[in-house]
Scaffold this motif. Structure first.
Motif, PDB file in Angstrom:
ATOM      1  N   ILE A   1       0.813  -1.208   0.000  1.00 41.91           N
ATOM      2  CA  ILE A   1       0.000   0.000   0.000  1.00 41.91           C
ATOM      3  C   ILE A   1       0.850   1.262   0.000  1.00 41.91           C
ATOM      4  O   ILE A   1       0.601   2.200  -0.754  1.00 41.91           O
ATOM      5  N   TYR A   2       1.882   1.282   0.836  1.00 40.61           N
ATOM      6  CA  TYR A   2       2.577   2.533   1.105  1.00 40.61           C
ATOM      7  C   TYR A   2       3.927   2.679   0.422  1.00 40.61           C
ATOM      8  O   TYR A   2       4.545   3.742   0.513  1.00 40.61           O
ATOM      9  N   ILE A   3       4.394   1.658  -0.271  1.00 40.33           N
ATOM     10  CA  ILE A   3       5.712   1.796  -0.880  1.00 40.33           C
ATOM     11  C   ILE A   3       5.708   2.831  -2.012  1.00 40.33           C
ATOM     12  O   ILE A   3       6.673   3.579  -2.201  1.00 40.33           O
TER      13      ILE A   3
ATOM     14  N   LEU B   1       8.130  -0.118  -8.441  1.00 41.79           N
ATOM     15  CA  LEU B   1       8.523  -0.803  -7.200  1.00 41.79           C
ATOM     16  C   LEU B   1       7.574  -1.955  -6.889  1.00 41.79           C
ATOM     17  O   LEU B   1       7.987  -2.999  -6.382  1.00 41.79           O
ATOM     18  N   LEU B   2       6.288  -1.761  -7.204  1.00 44.24           N
ATOM     19  CA  LEU B   2       5.323  -2.847  -7.017  1.00 44.24           C
ATOM     20  C   LEU B   2       5.605  -3.996  -7.981  1.00 44.24           C
ATOM     21  O   LEU B   2       5.393  -5.168  -7.651  1.00 44.24           O
ATOM     22  N   SER B   3       6.084  -3.668  -9.167  1.00 46.88           N
ATOM     23  CA  SER B   3       6.454  -4.711 -10.125  1.00 46.88           C
ATOM     24  C   SER B   3       7.683  -5.478  -9.648  1.00 46.88           C
ATOM     25  O   SER B   3       7.767  -6.697  -9.813  1.00 46.88           O
ATOM     26  N   ILE B   4       8.639  -4.778  -9.052  1.00 41.37           N
ATOM     27  CA  ILE B   4       9.823  -5.448  -8.494  1.00 41.37           C
ATOM     28  C   ILE B   4       9.403  -6.387  -7.369  1.00 41.37           C
ATOM     29  O   ILE B   4       9.865  -7.533  -7.279  1.00 41.37           O
ATOM     30  N   LEU B   5       8.501  -5.900  -6.520  1.00 43.65           N
ATOM     31  CA  LEU B   5       7.979  -6.744  -5.448  1.00 43.65           C
ATOM     32  C   LEU B   5       7.308  -7.985  -6.038  1.00 43.65           C
ATOM     33  O   LEU B   5       7.463  -9.095  -5.523  1.00 43.65           O
ATOM     34  N   ALA B   6       6.578  -7.783  -7.134  1.00 43.14           N
ATOM     35  CA  ALA B   6       5.881  -8.899  -7.774  1.00 43.14           C
ATOM     36  C   ALA B   6       6.845  -9.905  -8.394  1.00 43.14           C
ATOM     37  O   ALA B   6       6.587 -11.110  -8.396  1.00 43.14           O
TER      38      ALA B   6
ATOM     39  N   THR C   1      17.744   1.315  -2.778  1.00 38.31           N
ATOM     40  CA  THR C   1      17.467   0.570  -1.543  1.00 38.31           C
ATOM     41  C   THR C   1      15.991   0.204  -1.429  1.00 38.31           C
ATOM     42  O   THR C   1      15.650  -0.852  -0.906  1.00 38.31           O
ATOM     43  N   MET C   2      15.108   1.055  -1.935  1.00 40.41           N
ATOM     44  CA  MET C   2      13.686   0.712  -1.963  1.00 40.41           C
ATOM     45  C   MET C   2      13.428  -0.487  -2.871  1.00 40.41           C
ATOM     46  O   MET C   2      12.613  -1.353  -2.569  1.00 40.41           O
ATOM     47  N   ALA C   3      14.145  -0.527  -3.991  1.00 39.46           N
ATOM     48  CA  ALA C   3      14.006  -1.644  -4.922  1.00 39.46           C
ATOM     49  C   ALA C   3      14.520  -2.941  -4.301  1.00 39.46           C
ATOM     50  O   ALA C   3      13.908  -4.011  -4.463  1.00 39.46           O
TER      51      ALA C   3
ATOM     52  N   SER D   1      11.929  -4.098  -1.831  1.00 41.87           N
ATOM     53  CA  SER D   1      10.774  -4.641  -2.547  1.00 41.87           C
ATOM     54  C   SER D   1      11.040  -6.062  -3.027  1.00 41.87           C
ATOM     55  O   SER D   1      10.172  -6.942  -2.922  1.00 41.87           O
ATOM     56  N   ALA D   2      12.234  -6.300  -3.550  1.00 43.74           N
ATOM     57  CA  ALA D   2      12.587  -7.623  -4.053  1.00 43.74           C
ATOM     58  C   ALA D   2      12.639  -8.644  -2.922  1.00 43.74           C
ATOM     59  O   ALA D   2      12.103  -9.764  -3.056  1.00 43.74           O
ATOM     60  N   CYS D   3      13.270  -8.280  -1.810  1.00 39.21           N
ATOM     61  CA  CYS D   3      13.401  -9.208  -0.681  1.00 39.21           C
ATOM     62  C   CYS D   3      12.047  -9.520  -0.056  1.00 39.21           C
ATOM     63  O   CYS D   3      11.722 -10.685   0.227  1.00 39.21           O
ATOM     64  N   TYR D   4      11.252  -8.472   0.158  1.00 43.43           N
ATOM     65  CA  TYR D   4       9.942  -8.683   0.764  1.00 43.43           C
ATOM     66  C   TYR D   4       9.044  -9.501  -0.165  1.00 43.43           C
ATOM     67  O   TYR D   4       8.318 -10.391   0.269  1.00 43.43           O
ATOM     68  N   GLY D   5       9.096  -9.196  -1.462  1.00 47.05           N
ATOM     69  CA  GLY D   5       8.299  -9.943  -2.429  1.00 47.05           C
ATOM     70  C   GLY D   5       8.663 -11.416  -2.464  1.00 47.05           C
ATOM     71  O   GLY D   5       7.789 -12.283  -2.542  1.00 47.05           O
ATOM     72  N   LEU D   6       9.967 -11.714  -2.403  1.00 45.00           N
ATOM     73  CA  LEU D   6      10.425 -13.102  -2.415  1.00 45.00           C
ATOM     74  C   LEU D   6       9.846 -13.885  -1.243  1.00 45.00           C
ATOM     75  O   LEU D   6       9.352 -15.008  -1.405  1.00 45.00           O
ATOM     76  N   LEU D   7       9.896 -13.278  -0.062  1.00 40.72           N
ATOM     77  CA  LEU D   7       9.400 -13.947   1.135  1.00 40.72           C
ATOM     78  C   LEU D   7       7.873 -14.014   1.160  1.00 40.72           C
ATOM     79  O   LEU D   7       7.290 -15.019   1.574  1.00 40.72           O
TER      80      LEU D   7
END
Length: 345
Positions: free
Chosen positions: A215-217, A234-239, A286-288, A291-297
């Protein structure tokens, strides 16, 4: 066909839901509201989706799963279409929040409960494949939604999203297995089992914080001066991380001393550790990375959750356990985003 239907339903529900963050800054400016008030939309839609899980089970028991999944597709699509005439944020609370959330509950909960019963030896892989649908579209949808918003305004974009979500109806009609599934009956005896109760607490806390980064990234990146499209990406990186996580977790073996519930617990623990360092992410790079680490988990925890529910509650009580767990996760989803939005505001 069972897992494929789950793939599409997840894509059109969670996938769309997780991509709505690109609208939030626009809604904040248009309606002159705070981040917490805007975040409540996401909170409502995810909360209603999970809180209505017992109702979805009861309806599928009475009318059949195929009818319930198709009805869910129509209702969730209508929520986006009716947002075309929104004149206040409260209107979006009703349409995108409550109406779409209820439709998602009918289609998603019914489909995932059926997958849990249908598969026995390959349950984790089936859940992994089905849930990866929302990760794939979560990669594609944020920039697409930003483009639709730029070309057709946010109202036109929501109308087109309603058409995308309507695809659930077609897949629900084509899926023969949905006509054979039995409905959910909540077995409250599960609540007398200490292990299941402890699992319920863990899932509630997980739901409280799960969608906060989604929501807030984007608003946070905008607050640090990042442009619209890079912020949305950034949401795409998380995805992307989410897709990899869901794919990899399906390959995990089941060890006698480290079963699915243990793997799920380890996964959400690591999500918490990574998020503790999120405030340090003040540049786009660093935000990217975050996003990648959180998305992976996050990608890994979803298939593990469904498998852990069957393991702890028992496959023969999958519908009951799923209804209870999703209800509690929904309560956490409802409370988490607005609570976290206050300090952001």
């Amino acid at each position: 066909m069972v897992a494929l239907t789950g793939f599409v339903v997840c894509a059109c529900s969670y996938g769309v839901m997780r991509s709505l963050g690109v609208f939030f800054v626009t809604w904040q400016d248009y309606f002159s509201v705070s981040a917490a008030q805007t975040g409540l939309i996401q909170s409502i839609i995810t909360g209603v989706l999970n809180l209505e899980a017992p109702i979805a089970g009861a309806l599928s028991n009475k009318f059949g799963c195929r009818v319930v999944v198709m009805a869910g597709g129509v209702i969730s699509s209508a929520g986006f279409v009716l947002s075309l005439w929104a004149t206040s944020l409260f209107h979006l609370y009703i349409t995108v929040g409550f109406l779409t959330g209820f439709g998602y509950s009918l289609s998603l909960i019914t489909t995932m409960a059926t997958i849990g019963r249908y598969f026995t030896t390959q349950r984790l892989r089936a859940n992994s494949f089905a849930s990866i649908g929302n990760s794939i579209v979560s990669f594609a949808f944020p920039p697409l939604f930003q483009y639709l918003m730029d070309e057709y305004t946010w109202r036109g974009a929501l109308l087109l999203i309603g058409g995308i979500v309507l695809q659930v109806v077609g897949f629900g009609a084509l899926s023969g297995f949905l006509s054979k599934c039995s409905g959910s009956v909540i077995d409250i005896r599960l609540l007398t089992e200490p292990r299941f109760l402890l699992f319920c607490v863990a899932v509630f806390l997980f739901g409280f914080g799960r969608f906060v980064p989604n929501i807030y990234i984007v608003p946070r990146a905008r607050a640090f001066g990042v442009e619209e499209y890079p912020s949305a990406f950034l949401l795409s990186i998380l995805a992307i991380g989410d897709i990899i996580g869901r794919a990899l977790v399906g390959l995990l073996p089941e060890w006698p001393r480290f079963r699915r519930a243990d793997q799920y617990a380890m996964n959400i623990f690591l999500m918490g550790v990574v998020t503790l360092f999120a405030p340090l992410a003040k540049t786009y790079v660093t935000m990217a990375v975050y996003s990648a680490c959180y998305g992976l988990l996050m990608g890994g925890c979803v298939p593990l959750l469904y498998s852990a529910i069957a393991e702890i509650g028992g496959a023969n009580r999958m519908s009951s356990a799923l209804g209870i767990i999703m209800f509690l996760r929904g309560a956490g989803n409802l409370a988490g985003p607005p609570f976290s939005g206050e300090p952001f505001s």
